[in-house]
Design an enzyme around this catalytic site. Sequence first.
Site, PDB file in Angstrom:
ATOM      1  N   HIS A 165      -6.504  46.594  43.808  1.00  0.00           N
ATOM      2  CA  HIS A 165      -6.370  47.380  42.563  1.00  0.00           C
ATOM      3  C   HIS A 165      -7.453  47.061  41.600  1.00  0.00           C
ATOM      4  CE1 HIS A 165      -4.544  50.119  39.336  1.00  0.00           C
ATOM      5  NE2 HIS A 165      -5.244  51.050  40.371  1.00  0.00           N
TER       6      HIS A 165
ATOM      7  N   LYS B 141     -10.806  46.006  39.620  1.00  0.00           N
ATOM      8  CA  LYS B 141     -12.126  46.629  39.599  1.00  0.00           C
ATOM      9  C   LYS B 141     -13.004  45.651  39.224  1.00  0.00           C
ATOM     10  CE  LYS B 141      -9.357  50.285  39.230  1.00  0.00           C
ATOM     11  NZ  LYS B 141      -7.770  50.402  39.087  1.00  0.00           N
TER      12      LYS B 141
ATOM     13  N   ASP C 194     -25.094  37.596  40.201  1.00  0.00           N
ATOM     14  CA  ASP C 194     -25.755  36.391  40.078  1.00  0.00           C
ATOM     15  C   ASP C 194     -25.328  35.243  39.375  1.00  0.00           C
ATOM     16  OD1 ASP C 194     -28.090  37.347  41.387  1.00  0.00           O
ATOM     17  OD2 ASP C 194     -29.450  37.442  39.727  1.00  0.00           O
TER      18      ASP C 194
ATOM     19  N   HIS D 254      -6.636  56.987  31.633  1.00  0.00           N
ATOM     20  CA  HIS D 254      -6.892  55.939  33.020  1.00  0.00           C
ATOM     21  C   HIS D 254      -6.777  54.534  32.272  1.00  0.00           C
ATOM     22  CE1 HIS D 254      -8.055  54.080  36.811  1.00  0.00           C
ATOM     23  NE2 HIS D 254      -7.375  54.906  37.262  1.00  0.00           N
TER      24      HIS D 254
ATOM     25  N   LYS E 165      -5.926  50.796  30.597  1.00  0.00           N
ATOM     26  CA  LYS E 165      -4.999  49.797  30.708  1.00  0.00           C
ATOM     27  C   LYS E 165      -5.419  48.471  29.942  1.00  0.00           C
ATOM     28  CE  LYS E 165      -5.928  51.333  35.205  1.00  0.00           C
ATOM     29  NZ  LYS E 165      -5.060  52.297  35.326  1.00  0.00           N
TER      30      LYS E 165
ATOM     31  N   ASP F 262      -1.605  42.576  16.926  1.00  0.00           N
ATOM     32  CA  ASP F 262      -2.062  41.910  15.494  1.00  0.00           C
ATOM     33  C   ASP F 262      -3.594  41.698  15.124  1.00  0.00           C
ATOM     34  OD1 ASP F 262       0.468  41.607  14.794  1.00  0.00           O
ATOM     35  OD2 ASP F 262       0.872  39.627  15.047  1.00  0.00           O
TER      36      ASP F 262
END
Length: 391
Positions: free
Chosen positions: A113, A115, A120, A293, A295, A300
């Site tokens: 899952h 991404k 380089d 979508h 996450k 603080d």
Amino acid sequence: MPAPLLPGNALTLLECGAEYFPALIAAIDAARIEVHLETYIYASDATGEAVTAALSRAAARGCAVRVLVDGFGGRDFVDHTAPRLREAGVEVLIYRQELRALRFRRHRLRRLHRKLAVIDARVAFVGGINIIDDMDTPGQTPPRFDYAVKVEGPLLGPIHTSVHRVWWLVSWAGLRERPAWQSELAASPLPVGAVRAAFVVRNNLRNRRDIENAYLDAIAQARREIVIANAYFLPGRRFRQALIEAARRGCNVVLLLQGRVEYVLLHYATRALYPHLLAGGVRIFEYRKSFLHAKVAVCDGHWATVGSSNIDPFSLMLAREANVVVRDVGFAGELRASLDQAMQDGAVELLLAEHQRAPWYRRFASWSAYMVVRAMMGIVGVRAADRGPPA
């Protein structure tokens, strides 16, 4: 052992595909030695075609280009895009390719899952954005709302090592005769900025709870505010209790959650948690402007995380995930301001009294959905102590 915070990084927050894909494609077009890309979904829409063209150009220049796509999220990729990339000179691997669609086994839920992109060993991208157009949201109002981070600096070291390791594992598992990827590059440890950050992964070996524990540590240490934006939110008892305890000690605890229905069962199961959280002092906003979508989280005003991990059993117990954890006032402030704008422009705050007045059949639907999800988690082996009742 938690991943160490490395100093000397430069991080760029990228909001949605409109900022992410131009930066990603520009980095690929600047590649001279190697490009590595990992994703859960790789669509064949306009954005997918633009990324495919950039990867093909890099391969034509002589770069070593490697693409790793999940076999479930990237089912269409296997048939449509992978052959074209291979023909262009790109190496392609599929993580746990789906062969029998109707057979249910626990290992099928152990997906890739993450991404990630590393170019380089000098720049990386980490976040929640798949290779798919923001406007490609069937049944939803576009554009999709999400985040990624462009990373430069010493944090490239663990990111580069991680993508090599996962590529090697998948290559070895496929019993391929060609040698595993041996990069001649190494990320420079020299500072390029002033941001302290860690690369935190979740897998099913030594890092099973690292991302969840990073959240729990930040929640436990927070004294003023906790803001979490998460697309699929179905945390276990320990996580829920941590949020309520933070609210009780005076923290402003804010959840920005999905307000539009994508997966009906998960949507209503999540809503079963609302009364307990609201009664505990947690504020809940539903993002209804478009498809959420993201996450991400901010605590603080100095701790933040951006990544691929939802706060649900799939992400926290089964899938391979990757997040960047940041301790920096400037970065956390920028993310916090972006979330505040999103809440002002497209979210509605939910109140406990409204849920208490909801028709009995809606409450029953939410409870039933939660129990079904809980039973499914039991089938695949997630411990009851991790799930817990919604209270």
